[in-house]
Design an enzyme around this catalytic site. Structure first.
Site, short mmCIF file in Angstrom:
data_model
loop_
_atom_site.label_atom_id
_atom_site.label_comp_id
_atom_site.label_asym_id
_atom_site.label_seq_id
_atom_site.Cartn_x
_atom_site.Cartn_y
_atom_site.Cartn_z
N HIS A 170 -21.55 34.64 24.96
CA HIS A 170 -21.35 33.76 26.02
C HIS A 170 -21.26 34.05 27.63
CE1 HIS A 170 -21.21 30.18 28.95
NE2 HIS A 170 -21.17 29.35 28.15
N GLU A 273 -27.18 34.45 28.19
CA GLU A 273 -26.09 34.36 27.02
C GLU A 273 -27.30 34.52 25.87
OE1 GLU A 273 -24.11 30.68 26.47
OE2 GLU A 273 -24.47 30.02 28.74
C1 BG6 Z 1 -22.92 26.69 28.06
C2 BG6 Z 1 -23.47 25.59 27.77
O1 BG6 Z 1 -23.68 27.33 27.12
O2 BG6 Z 1 -21.45 26.73 28.18
C3 BG6 Z 1 -23.48 25.00 28.81
O3 BG6 Z 1 -24.72 25.77 28.00
C4 BG6 Z 1 -21.86 24.42 29.06
O4 BG6 Z 1 -23.80 23.10 28.56
C5 BG6 Z 1 -21.68 26.09 29.34
O5 BG6 Z 1 -21.66 23.41 30.47
C6 BG6 Z 1 -19.90 25.98 29.92
O6 BG6 Z 1 -19.21 25.76 28.80
P1 BG6 Z 1 -17.39 25.56 28.33
O7 BG6 Z 1 -17.01 25.02 26.97
O8 BG6 Z 1 -16.90 27.02 28.45
O9 BG6 Z 1 -16.70 25.05 29.50
#
Ligand code: BG6
Length: 303
Positions: A170, A273
């Site tokens: 991510h 990602e």
């Molecule tokens: C992304 C998702 O990968 O991660 C989003 O597609 C999400 O929907 C984002 O809001 C962040 O996630 P987190 O759990 O780190 O706040």
């Protein structure tokens, strides 16, 4: 001996790799070579920074990132595993799985022939993680720091039944001004648009960002490039073992709700990602192994 001393004794590499405590109970590996600098947290085996020498930082870490055991960190390269996004069966379970919020241990570190530094981490299983994921699937993450940054996430199924998993690296990339960025490489790809209730659509041309973007591009193994005219560079994202690319920017409202993005953080980051989500989920048979591999590299550009 405390953990930092033990890590330094067992895994430090002279001047190029050291361990230190950067916040209470948050230990990082610091890599410094003639090619690049990087910081990697033991929690989540999460890359927090990477900067090839002579470049601006490539990875974005929120100025308001919080470091606490068991909490996710806003920025860097969180590892989403063994599920991406919401748990398919239970909304009580943590978003993006648990790999990013648990401690990992170091298997080994080494300097490669080309001068890159490689660190190989293994997720530490616990009773808590076994409750969330009752399968025997050791997870390794190999991180190679040099002029490019390589990350390989390998899952092995050592249990007796087939396991289905979703995952993503991510990565938060640092950009000069997200409103001026173009993301190319996903033209004509189908995507699920999370902002529009997972509606299915097809990308036409480059992606640009002028409001919240949250899209899962499917069935694509193509290279993606972030073209940044402000920092005058292209960030190349190459991958293998990945059928999905996710593009995310929370924009203004969501950033406020999250509370750890910083004042205008959303303008200086973009998540691209690489993973396997939805119909690209991985089915791992007993004895099988799957690797998700990415490589990031920066190239100067005038546009
Ligand atoms: C992304 C998702 O990968 O991660 C989003 O597609 C999400 O929907 C984002 O809001 C962040 O996630 P987190 O759990 O780190 O706040």
């Amino acid at each position: 001996m405390n953990l930092v001393d033990t890590l330094n004794q067992q895994h430090a590499l002279n001047e190029t790799l050291q361990f230190r405590e950067q916040a209470e109970q948050s230990i990082v590996a610091e890599v410094r070579t003639a090619q690049a600098e990087a910081t990697i947290a033991l929690q989540g085996a999460q890359v927090l920074s990477w900067r090839p020498v002579g470049e601006e930082p490539v990875i974005w870490l929120s100025p308001q990132a919080r470091f606490a055991p068991g909490k996710s960190v806003r920025g860097g390269v969180p590892i989403c595993w063994p599920w991406f996004g919401a748990h398919p069966g239970s909304s009580d379970l943590p978003a993006h799985g648990f790999a990013r919020t648990v401690p990992w241990e170091l298997e080994f570190t080494e300097v490669l022939a080309g001068g890159e530094v490689r660190l190989v981490f293994r997720l530490i299983e616990s009773e808590d993680s076994e409750r969330l994921w009752p399968y025997i699937t050791p997870l390794l993450c190999s991180i190679t720091v040099g002029r490019s940054l390589g990350i390989e996430l390998t899952t092995r199924n050592e249990g007796g039944e087939t396991v289905e998993l979703t995952e993503a690296l991510h990565t938060y990339f640092q950009v000069g001004d997200v409103r001026q960025v173009d993301v190319v490489g996903l033209d004509r790809c189908e995507y699920l648009d999370k902002v529009r209730d997972f509606q299915r659509d097809t990308q036409s041309g480059p992606i640009s960002v002028s409001s919240e973007v949250d899209r899962v591009y499917l069935n694509t193994n193509r290279e993606v490039v972030i073209k940044d005219p402000v920092l005058k560079r292209h960030i190349h994202i190459r991958k293998r073992g990945s059928g999905s690319s996710i593009v995310w920017n929370p924009w203004i409202e969501k950033s406020r709700q999250m509370g750890d993005m910083g004042e205008d953080g959303y303008l200086h980051m973009l998540c691209v990602e690489s993973g396997n989500a939805f119909e690209n989920a991985i089915l791992l048979e007993p004895g099988a192994e799957h690797s998700l591999w990415v490589e990031y590299a920066v190239e100067a550009a005038g546009d």
